[in-house]
Design a protein around this motif. Structure first.
Motif, short mmCIF file in Angstrom:
data_model
loop_
_atom_site.label_atom_id
_atom_site.label_comp_id
_atom_site.label_asym_id
_atom_site.label_seq_id
_atom_site.Cartn_x
_atom_site.Cartn_y
_atom_site.Cartn_z
N LYS A 137 1.45 -1.33 0.24
CA LYS A 137 0.11 0.34 -0.28
C LYS A 137 0.71 1.76 0.20
O LYS A 137 0.36 2.40 -0.62
CB LYS A 137 -0.96 -0.33 0.84
N ARG A 162 2.10 1.65 -3.63
CA ARG A 162 1.39 2.39 -4.29
C ARG A 162 0.89 3.91 -4.10
O ARG A 162 0.96 4.78 -4.88
CB ARG A 162 -0.15 1.60 -4.46
N GLU A 219 -2.30 -2.95 -7.76
CA GLU A 219 -3.40 -3.16 -6.92
C GLU A 219 -4.20 -4.10 -6.64
O GLU A 219 -4.67 -5.32 -6.07
CB GLU A 219 -4.69 -1.91 -7.25
N ILE A 269 -2.20 -6.29 -4.03
CA ILE A 269 -3.22 -5.54 -2.86
C ILE A 269 -4.02 -7.04 -2.58
O ILE A 269 -4.20 -8.10 -1.30
CB ILE A 269 -3.73 -4.58 -2.71
#
Length: 442
Positions: free
Chosen positions: A43, A46, A209, A212
């Protein structure tokens, strides 16, 4: 934190925030466990890619590497642990390496897709049709012939996006100094490369993503294979409390009736938590002391264990007591299955101890209360006693039969095929599919 190599203040703030949590300095918001650490790391990456300003692939790669170095440096370096959670998490470096590979793949894919080849120039009708507001009369009018010694970028939608020019200005693009084909083509592609460095950012964020999403569903994806590996009336032995193993066993319980023997895993006694959880789910569970593992192994059909890290040679770092279970299983020819997420695959090696990792727990956990006196009550000279409490065992690859991950099932034969003159090659197949060689050392 110096954040060397990270000049952007916003990105530096992001990195310092997670690094502080990895150092365990913020007790209420600390990141605990490999899974949580991996999710927090990706995260953060990102955020870094979203906020980063770069004009080339190399700039972005160097930035992500710098972030990875800071996060890895923020973790404990092994040795004496302050508590049971104060240990290094290999998933930080693994996640950074995974994202670096995805960045290269997405960037190169965009480069290959968007590059316009000069060997296929547009015909006059194609050029006219690409312009907004073109009429049938204009399409019938021939365009001025182009010199074969110059290269005018075609006025299609993709070419204008790459050049950063509006389509309506197509007719007004001037070529004041025509150049030979090879030089002008090279200049055009350089402009395209600079643009793609920025335009590819949405694709990079989308790829991150996906990582994730994979991490958030890792337990479910490992557990979906459970019914193929656990059969009715089997006796399964496990040790410690692995969330992956717990999900695996509970998934199998939907289709099979079996018994689970859980070693309590002293001195942490985390096996008790797993035994309670499995029993609450209706699974027949037997909690036993670690000392009973070898005696019970003759009745066990399968040993299912978790992992803290899977090393480059197929060896495993796992909770203390795992080596005992795996060795007993080897002596009784009982298969050993490791359930783990692929984010725990690391290109590193065990260079410290033959049977354990470098992470050690508090010796008081082993000694217990009243450790400073013998049975007669006389004080013990602790200067003559070395107390070692390794948090992780090192399980050699020859003690493991199968690795079940969220992505695939890897058998030990894959690692054995890599044997060359009695030694394993540095980077095995499963790592080649996950990380790039240049990222082994961040």
């Amino acid at each position: 934190m110096s954040s060397s190599g990270i000049k952007d203040k916003t990105i530096r703030k992001y990195v310092e925030g997670l690094a502080a949590r990895l150092r365990r300095r913020q007790a209420l918001s600390q990141v605990v466990g490999s899974h949580a650490t991996a999710i927090e790391t990706v995260k953060l990456l990102r955020q870094v890619v979203s906020a980063a300003k770069f004009t080339s692939l190399d700039q972005l790669v160097q930035l992500v590497r710098a972030v990875g170095r800071e996060l890895v440096a923020a973790q404990p370096k092994g040795g004496q642990a302050r508590d049971s959670y104060d240990r290094r998490e290999y998933s930080v470096g693994n996640t950074v390496r995974k994202v670096l590979r995805l960045i290269r793949e997405e960037y190169n894919a965009a480069l290959a897709t968007a590059t316009i080849s000069p060997s296929h120039p547009s015909t006059p009708s194609m050029r006219t049709a690409a312009l907004p507001g073109a009429t049938s009369s204009s399409s019938s009018s021939p365009l001025p012939p182009q010199s074969s010694s110059t290269f005018n970028p075609p006025t299609s939608l993709s070419s204008f996006v790459l050049l950063g020019l509006p389509r309506s200005n197509a007719e007004h693009v001037e070529q004041p100094h025509p150049q030979p084909l090879s030089r002008q083509t090279s200049s055009f592609l350089e402009v395209s490369d600079d643009f793609k460095a920025v335009s590819v950012k949405p694709a990079l964020i989308g790829a991150i993503e996906e990582v994730i999403d994979d991490l958030e569903t890792v337990y479910e994806n490992v557990a979906k294979n459970a019914r193929d590996h656990i059969h009715s009336d089997e006796i399964i032995l496990t040790i410690g409390h692995s969330n992956t193993v717990e999900a695996f066993l509970k998934s199998a319980a939907h289709y099979r009736k079996f018994t689970v023997i859980v070693a309590e895993t002293a001195p942490s006694f985390s096996g008790r938590e797993l035994a309670e959880s499995l029993s609450a789910d209706g699974i027949t569970t037997v909690l036993v002391p670690d000392s009973c593992i070898f005696a019970l192994m003759s009745r066990v059909n399968k040993v299912i264990l978790g992992a803290h890290a899977v090393l480059a040679n197929g060896g495993v770092f796992a909770i203390a007591g795992t080596l005992l279970a795996a060795s007993a299983a080897k002596a009784h020819a009982t298969p050993v299955v490791i359930c783990t997420g692929q984010y725990k695959f690391t290109p590193l090696w065990n260079l410290y101890h033959e049977f354990a990792a470098v992470d050690f727990g508090d010796p008081n956990e082993v000694l217990g209360s009243g450790w400073d006196a013998d049975v007669s009550g006389d004080a013990i000279d602790m200067d003559q006693v070395d107390v070692v409490n390794p948090y992780f065992d090192y399980v050699k690859p020859e003690l493991v039969d199968v690795l079940i991950t969220n992505d695939k099932i890897v058998t030990v034969e894959i690692f054995h095929r890599l044997m060359f003159i009695g030694k394993l090659v540095p980077h095995s197949v499963h790592l080649k599919e996950t990380y790039d060689d240049e990222d082994v050392d961040l």
